[in-house]
Motif scaffolding. Structure first.
Motif, PDB file in Angstrom:
ATOM      1  N   VAL A1324     -76.385 -63.342 -33.434  1.00 12.18           N
ATOM      2  CA  VAL A1324     -76.962 -62.432 -32.440  1.00 12.18           C
ATOM      3  C   VAL A1324     -77.053 -63.181 -31.123  1.00 12.18           C
ATOM      4  CG1 VAL A1324     -78.855 -60.874 -31.884  1.00 12.18           C
ATOM      5  CG2 VAL A1324     -78.216 -61.246 -34.261  1.00 12.18           C
ATOM      6  N   LEU A1325     -75.938 -63.294 -30.472  1.00 14.01           N
ATOM      7  CA  LEU A1325     -75.824 -63.912 -29.152  1.00 14.01           C
ATOM      8  C   LEU A1325     -75.087 -62.937 -28.255  1.00 14.01           C
ATOM      9  CD1 LEU A1325     -74.730 -67.579 -30.009  1.00 14.01           C
ATOM     10  CD2 LEU A1325     -76.980 -66.829 -29.276  1.00 14.01           C
ATOM     11  N   LEU A1326     -75.582 -62.791 -27.023  1.00 13.11           N
ATOM     12  CA  LEU A1326     -74.969 -61.867 -26.070  1.00 13.11           C
ATOM     13  C   LEU A1326     -74.585 -62.630 -24.818  1.00 13.11           C
ATOM     14  CD1 LEU A1326     -74.293 -58.950 -25.105  1.00 13.11           C
ATOM     15  CD2 LEU A1326     -76.633 -58.860 -24.176  1.00 13.11           C
ATOM     16  N   ALA A1327     -73.317 -62.532 -24.421  1.00 16.60           N
ATOM     17  CA  ALA A1327     -72.841 -63.108 -23.169  1.00 16.60           C
ATOM     18  C   ALA A1327     -72.741 -61.985 -22.147  1.00 16.60           C
ATOM     19  CB  ALA A1327     -71.487 -63.773 -23.357  1.00 16.60           C
ATOM     20  N   ALA A1328     -73.319 -62.213 -20.967  1.00 14.02           N
ATOM     21  CA  ALA A1328     -73.300 -61.215 -19.903  1.00 14.02           C
ATOM     22  C   ALA A1328     -72.731 -61.836 -18.642  1.00 14.02           C
ATOM     23  CB  ALA A1328     -74.719 -60.696 -19.649  1.00 14.02           C
ATOM     24  N   GLY A1329     -71.741 -61.161 -18.087  1.00 12.97           N
ATOM     25  CA  GLY A1329     -71.137 -61.616 -16.842  1.00 12.97           C
ATOM     26  C   GLY A1329     -71.462 -60.658 -15.718  1.00 12.97           C
ATOM     27  N   THR A1330     -71.658 -61.213 -14.535  1.00 15.39           N
ATOM     28  CA  THR A1330     -72.047 -60.392 -13.386  1.00 15.39           C
ATOM     29  C   THR A1330     -71.112 -60.647 -12.222  1.00 15.39           C
ATOM     30  OG1 THR A1330     -73.595 -62.114 -12.640  1.00 15.39           O
ATOM     31  CG2 THR A1330     -74.466 -60.392 -14.096  1.00 15.39           C
ATOM     32  N   VAL A1331     -71.230 -59.790 -11.215  1.00 12.23           N
ATOM     33  CA  VAL A1331     -70.341 -59.911 -10.051  1.00 12.23           C
ATOM     34  C   VAL A1331     -70.700 -61.102  -9.183  1.00 12.23           C
ATOM     35  CG1 VAL A1331     -69.834 -57.446  -9.994  1.00 12.23           C
ATOM     36  CG2 VAL A1331     -71.801 -58.311  -8.732  1.00 12.23           C
TER      37      VAL A1331
END
Length: 1346
Positions: A1324-1331
């Motif tokens: 349960v790991l979430l990678a989030a990329g942003t602008v």
């Protein structure tokens, strides 16, 4: 059984109950609701074909119970793709057969053969008179040439000795001319030497000197002869002897202190005082003893023991051995003179002894001498080889008498080599049988066990040896055994095993002299030898192509054609025969002619027809049949005509759809070489007989077949298509130029309007693709002189006439291309559509995802006059992406929206359009260049400012040097250089690594399925500033390492270790990006994973070693989508990878969903999307290999079953607003029927595909700003991201588990607009990329607490 195999077997058993005959049918489904949020006008369709298609979706409790049971098991796919030989090397480089393919001729081949043409025997015995410097013992050795000189009158004895010595030498070289001088004078020796050199010409002369009746040689290098009256000894300087005999020559000095002479020769050649033109390498010397030694005088030896060893080795060796053996008490030495048989008959005792002696001495020499020296002394000249074999015996025997024979070249000591023990054993067996054989000549001859024992020793080495160990000693013996019919088969089999160990082993075998033996064996008709001989020749020719000349000269090609045509051999063996024949005809006109006469075309085409394409064992055979045909008629007009007459292209065309890429590439190669390049104007009589119309029809059929595979999934195939199109372009370049210009001509006005625009370019080192640049146009004037007309654009105001006059877009500029030296070519044209499609295909190749093929494509375009221009930046700044100093040239505006070859692939003609606004980039000098005559290319390419990426002209500037070279043949040849009989067994290590990963995956999957996730922690466990100027476009978490991979719109990829906080690697996916990367995913994640990178333009590139700095290699690349929808500007490609089936699904602004098999590297199906909108999201079921769901721009979903002839199973529209579907996925676990879909409007819909018109759960996650959706593969959790700087996490029941708004900093800065989300597949790991270029990794509270 591996853990993965166990899981597959269990799942296959449980899935039997799931695979029922239930269908998506309104009448059968009780759960269909009319209150679905989607448009009810989009009904679910009932397909008649579904009656025969087993759907995995049922509607009863039995299926649900089975699904619930299966959910506890994790499905781990066993499919592994892209692991063939063609994927091992970097795809960016041409797959040439370098050290593993056909190499240059190695050193094993002798530069020249040599023969001893004349033998001069000089005997200075002076019988009854002893020389003054020798004191003889009594009794003393007296035997000369096995004659007692005191048994007859001195003159008769001298004559008999001379005659006997001549006879002994003739045994070794019967064709030489022999001259004998007995007790000669100086004049007689001079005349003898001059006569011998005159007769021998450039051949070798042997000079044998027996000085037993004269003094020892002097320190000044003089030997002695007599005066006329035998009253004085006359000195003969070695320098004079050398000047008479010259080189090449060999000297045998049988006298005391013989090394004095050798030293004199060494000084003579070193000082260069000799008048001879030869060097010391051409002068060989054998001397009986050292400087201070005298010849043995013991009566157990002959007086000329050195000569006896050199000329009668068997007799001398047996007599010497007998006196030292226990057999001396029971065997009379005189029996040795009565050994039955002949020396050249191996089935007799004497012949076998000679055979064994040759094998032993060859083996000793092979193992102690450098290979080059071994070949010179033991393989170049038969007489020299015999003398040096016997010299080894002389060293052994004379050392026992305290004499040390010396030679030049110097040999290392061999008298104690262990192979002499094998000889002694053979001699002892011989002597023990000798009395019986002498008493009863009819006694049956029993062969010696020597060769059987040595072959066994060789076999033992093969079982345990390797390249890193000492080479096998028995190689020369194996060569000798080939002469024996009874041992031949076993020897050939063992030899084949040895050659299979690698090119080093082949070189060893060739160096020892195996080549003439296996060449002669091709004359045999023994069936049992055919297969092993073909294998051996395959190994030889894989190392040295030059053997083709010997094979054709001896008619060996017919042997392999017969074998190829035999039906009793397995396909792999016949593939080897086809390989051998392909080498015979490769660039060898005599070989091509010989094989053409032997009907090789008919044989190959016959087997192409007989071979079943579905049979996997035939693939290698089919591949080499095609390559053999291609090499046979490559640049050989007669063979091309016969191939066209035999309708070869019709028989080759079906192979273009074969599942094996190597077969497809080989078929393209064969078709391409069947095209007439058009060099030269002369026609053969056979060509005149073949109707031109037939030739045109054949070539048109060929080119149409080739155009069908221009977008093949394998770079191996596409590179061959590019080479074939280049050949076609040479024969039709003027018509192709017209076809290319016809696309630009209507676009003149759009060109003018696009001048002020700015190109969107991507910096690539110091060079950047700019545009199509039209060069000065050349015209043919009435005087047939080229007139250069500038088509450059100045800073003055532009006018239509100013641009068009004399440019490639004008009629006058193009039409003059059809005129060369005032003569109009009247060649019949193909259909214009063919030329148009060719030009379009050339452009497609020029923008190929593979850099190597893109380079080939640009090279093909250069043939029809379109060049790639590479310009240098006027000024760059330190930070990547910042604007540089603006160029002052007004040409900067004349450009394309992306790269120079960016175009509507499916909507010709070309259009130049105004590019969209983009971030400022470095300015370059773009423009349009057109080269309208290849004859003027040397002038253009000679300029340093010409801007050509590659130099397409050879040193000669010939047109042929413009042709790109095919790589499939040399690359395929490398297969036969590798071990074929055994493969490196690394499967155990691979299985162990896989089991460890499977164990890790199963443990964590169980935790994901059964652990309660109450909340996702707002504080990330890692934050990474990717430093992407345009923000993060997509991200990926590695399943078994703490690694996150991220990419931006400019297709830069960076790999980061989030535990250690270190950047592992960074590289560009493509030098000239367009719209960025749409998806990252892992291929073969349970093994050595590969990184699949899908670009928005439909290009797919797959990388290995992506996490190792600077070591990334492109495994393969292809364009997954062909063509646009009408009116669509960009492809906006979307893809999904399905490991279980090995299939990649791709779609976008097109009317189909493409199904690619990555194992075959082939488009296996195009599924109609049956929607007017483009596909915006794809999700392939990771549980069931045939299920696919697609989301569209209008918010609708469609489910497909790719097994069915009519694959559309269900169409629904769950989203209320007409907004595109942003994210789509099957729900976690093994549930086969539930899907999660998110639209840009912000709503997330949960569907059960068994209730096609209803969504059982709706989450209004965001309001009109949803940008990303992520669904965990196994845990009951999903996440959505918004452009409004917000991430929300939900359970599958709709419960919100977390909101992420801020970074964990002191000021509480808000996160950027979310551009991508990705869950770890097993945690349960979430990678989030942003602008704002940050990538954060989050986990749930329970995990962080632990």
């Amino acid at each position: 059984m591996a853990l993965g195999d166990l899981m597959v077997s269990r799942f296959s058993q449980s899935s039997v109950s799931l695979a029922s005959n239930h269908r998506y049918d309104e009448e059968d489904d009780d759960c269909v609701s009319s209150t679905a949020h989607g448009d009810s006008s989009v009904p679910s369709r009932r397909k008649d074909s579904e009656a025969t298609t087993s759907s995995i979706y049922g509607n009863g409790t039995e299926e649900r119970d089975a699904t619930a049971t299966a959910t506890s098991m994790a499905y781990l796919p066993q499919t592994i793709v892209l692991r063939e030989v063609r994927h091992n090397a970097s795809e960016a480089s041409a797959p040439l057969g370098t050290s593993d393919g056909i190499a240059l001729a190695p050193k094993w081949r002798l530069k020249e053969r040599m023969k001893t043409g004349c033998v001069a025997l000089v005997l200075c015995l002076n019988i009854t008179v002893d020389p003054p410097d020798v004191i003889k013992i009594s009794p003393c050795a007296r035997i000369e040439a096995w004659i007692d000189p005191f048994s007859m009158a001195p003159p008769k004895a001298l004559e008999a000795i001379g005659k006997n010595l001549s006879t002994q030498y003739e045994r070794w070289q019967p064709r030489a001319r022999y001259k004998v001088q007995l007790d000669p004078t100086l004049d007689e020796v001079r005349k003898l030497c001059l006569t011998c050199r005159k007769y021998a010409k450039t051949e070798r002369v042997l000079f044998h000197y027996n000085g037993h009746g004269v003094p020892k040689p002097t320190a000044n290098g003089e030997i002695w002869v007599f005066n006329k009256h035998y009253t004085q000894y006359i000195p003969l300087p070695i320098s004079e002897l050398d000047s008479w005999l010259k080189t090449p020559s060999i000297y045998v000095f049988d006298c005391s202190a013989a090394r004095m002479i050798l030293n004199a020769f060494a000084e003579l050649h070193d000082w260069g005082s000799s008048g001879s033109s030869g060097s010391s390498r051409d002068c060989i010397l054998l001397a009986a003893c050292d400087v201070h030694e005298t010849l043995p005088q013991s009566v157990e030896f002959p007086a000329d023991v050195f000569t006896a060893c050199l000329t009668t080795p068997i007799k001398m060796a047996l007599k010497w051995f007998c006196r030292r053996s226990l057999l001396k008490e029971i065997i009379d030495e005189s029996l040795i003179d009565m050994i039955p048989g002949r020396q050249n008959d191996r089935k007799t005792l004497l012949g076998e002894l000679n055979w064994i002696f040759t094998a032993v001495t060859d083996t000793i020499a092979w193992n102690v001498l450098p290979h080059e020296l071994f070949q010179r002394l033991f393989r170049q000249d038969l007489l020299v080889a015999s003398l040096f074999r016997n010299f080894l015996l002389a060293e052994r025997i004379m050392r026992s008498a305290n004499c040390n024979p010396i030679s030049h070249p110097m040999l290392p000591p061999t008298h104690q080599h262990h192979m002499w023990d094998a000889w002694d054993m053979a001699a002892e067996i011989c002597l023990s049988r000798l009395p019986q054989l002498v008493r009863d000549p009819n006694t049956e001859f029993e062969p010696s066990p020597f060769f059987t024992d040595q072959l066994t020793a060789f076999e033992v080495w093969l079982d345990h040896g390797s390249e890193l160990k000492k080479p096998p000693e028995q190689l020369p013996i194996v060569l000798q055994v080939l002469l024996s019919q009874c041992h031949r088969y076993r020897a050939l089999v063992l030899l084949g095993r040895f050659l299979d160990m690698g090119s080093w082993a082949v070189d060893q075998a060739l160096s020892v002299g195996i080549f003439p033996y296996v060449l002669k064996l091709l004359q045999t008709t023994t069936n049992e030898l055919r297969q092993i001989l073909v294998f051996i020749w395959t190994k030889i020719l894989a190392l040295d192509k030059s053997c083709q000349i010997d094979l054709v000269k001896d008619g060996g090609h017919t042997y392999f054609i017969r074998f190829l045509d035999s039906l009793d051999a397995i396909p792999d063996q016949r593939a080897m025969a086809a390989f051998v024949l392909s080498v015979i005809v490769d660039g060898h006109r005599r070989g091509q002619e010989a094989c053409l006469e032997a009907n090789l075309i008919g044989v190959c085409l016959g087997h192409l027809k007989l071979s079943r394409p579905s049979d996997s064992q035939q693939e290698k055979f089919l591949q080499w049949l095609c390559l053999c045909l291609g090499k046979l008629w490559e640049d050989f007009t007669e063979a091309q005509i016969m191939g066209r007459e035999a309708n070869a292209f019709k028989k080759l065309a079906p192979l273009l759809s074969e599942p094996q890429p190597e077969v497809r590439a080989a078929a393209v190669f064969a078709l391409g070489t069947l095209l007439d390049i058009g060099f030269g104007s002369s026609k053969s009589s056979l060509e005149n007989e073949f109707d031109d119309d037939e030739k045109i029809r054949a070539e048109e059929a060929i080119i149409k077949n080739l155009l069908d595979v221009v977008s093949d999934g394998s770079p191996l195939v596409r590179s061959e298509v590019a080479v074939a199109l280049a050949r076609f372009a040479f024969g039709h370049k003027k018509h192709l130029k017209l076809a290319a210009a016809s696309y630009w001509k209507p676009q003149s006005s759009s060109l003018l309007t696009s001048l002020p625009s700015i190109a969107k370019l991507h910096e690539a080192g110091n060079a950047t693709i700019v545009s199509l640049h039209m060069s000065p146009l050349t015209r043919a004037s009435t005087e047939s002189q080229p007139v250069a007309r500038e088509a450059r654009i100045s800073s003055s105001p532009l006018s239509s006439s100013g641009l068009m006059h004399g440019s490639p877009l004008s009629d006058d500029g193009i039409m003059h291309d059809s005129v060369s030296n005032g003569a109009v070519h009247q060649q019949r044209l193909f259909d214009n559509a063919v030329y148009s499609q060719c030009v379009r295909s050339m452009f497609a190749l020029a923008k190929d995802p593979s850099p190597r093929i893109a380079s080939l494509g640009r090279r093909v375009l250069s043939i029809i006059g379109i060049e790639q221009v590479v310009a240098k930046p006027s000024k760059t700044t330190g930070r990547l992406g910042e604007a540089a100093t603006t160029s002052n040239t007004p040409l900067a505006g004349l450009s394309r929206s992306s790269s120079w070859f960016d175009m509507h692939a499916g909507n010709m003609p070309l259009s130049f359009r105004t590019p969209p606004v983009s971030p400022p980039r470095t300015n370059y000098l773009p423009g349009l260049r057109r080269v309208c005559s290849l004859e003027f290319r040397p002038h253009l390419t000679g300029s340093p400012d010409s801007g050509l990426a590659d130099s397409f002209l050879g040193a000669s500037g010939s047109e042929r040097s413009l042709l790109p070279l095919s790589t499939i043949y040399n690359w395929s040849c490398g297969h036969f250089s590798k071990p074929l009989l055994s493969e490196a067994d690394d499967s155990q290590e691979i299985d162990t690594k896989r089991e460890e990963k499977e164990k890790f995956a199963l443990e964590h999957i169980a935790k994901c399925q059964h652990s309660s996730i109450s909340k996702l922690n707002n504080n990330p466990i890692a934050n990474w500033d990717t430093r992407f100027e345009t923000g993060t476009k997509t991200a990926l978490l590695h399943p078994f390492s703490p690694i996150v991979v991220a990419a931006d719109e400019n297709e830069r990829i960076r790999v980061w270790n989030y535990e250690e906080g270190t950047l592992l690697n960074g590289f560009d996916n493509h030098d000239f990006p367009d719209k960025g990367i749409s998806k990252l995913c892992l291929v073969n994640e349970l093994d050595d994973s590969l990184l699949l990178v899908a670009s928005c333009d439909g290009s797919v590139r797959i990388w290995k070693n992506y996490a190792t700095k600077g070591k990334q290699k492109l495994v393969t690349g292809f364009s997954s989508i062909q063509g646009h929808k009408p009116g669509a500007r960009d492809l906006n490609a979307v893809v999904d990878w399905q490991q279980q089936s090995g299939c990649l699904y791709a779609s976008g602004e097109v009317s189909t969903v493409s199904l690619w098999d990555l194992e075959k590297e082939q488009l296996i199906r195009s599924i109609p999307s049956e929607s007017e909108c483009g596909v915006t999201a794809l999700s392939a079921s990771q549980v069931h290999g045939s299920q696919l769901v697609a989301g569209f721009a209008d918010g609708s979903l469609r489910l497909y079953d790719v097994r069915s002839p009519e694959p559309l199973v269900l169409a629904t529209r769950p989203h209320q607003k007409v907004e595109r579907v942003v994210g789509l996925s099957f729900q976690p676990g093994l549930d086969l029927s539930k899907v999660v879909s998110a639209s840009q409007a912000g709503d997330i819909q949960f569907l059960d595909l068994r209730t096609s018109r209803d969504t059982y759960l709706t989450i209004d996650a965001h309001r009109g700003s949803l940008t990303a959706l992520a669904v965990h593969r196994h845990a009951p959790i999903i996440a959505s991201g918004s452009a409004k700087q917000l991430i929300k996490v939900f359970s599958l029941e709709g419960e919100q588990l977390g909101r992420i708004l801020y970074y964990p900093s002191f000021m509480g800065q808000k996160i950027g607009s979310v551009s991508c989300l990705a869950f770890h597949p097993y945690q349960v790991l979430l990678a989030a990329g942003t602008v704002d270029s940050l990538v954060s990794v989050y986990t749930h509270d329970n995990s962080q607490a632990r």
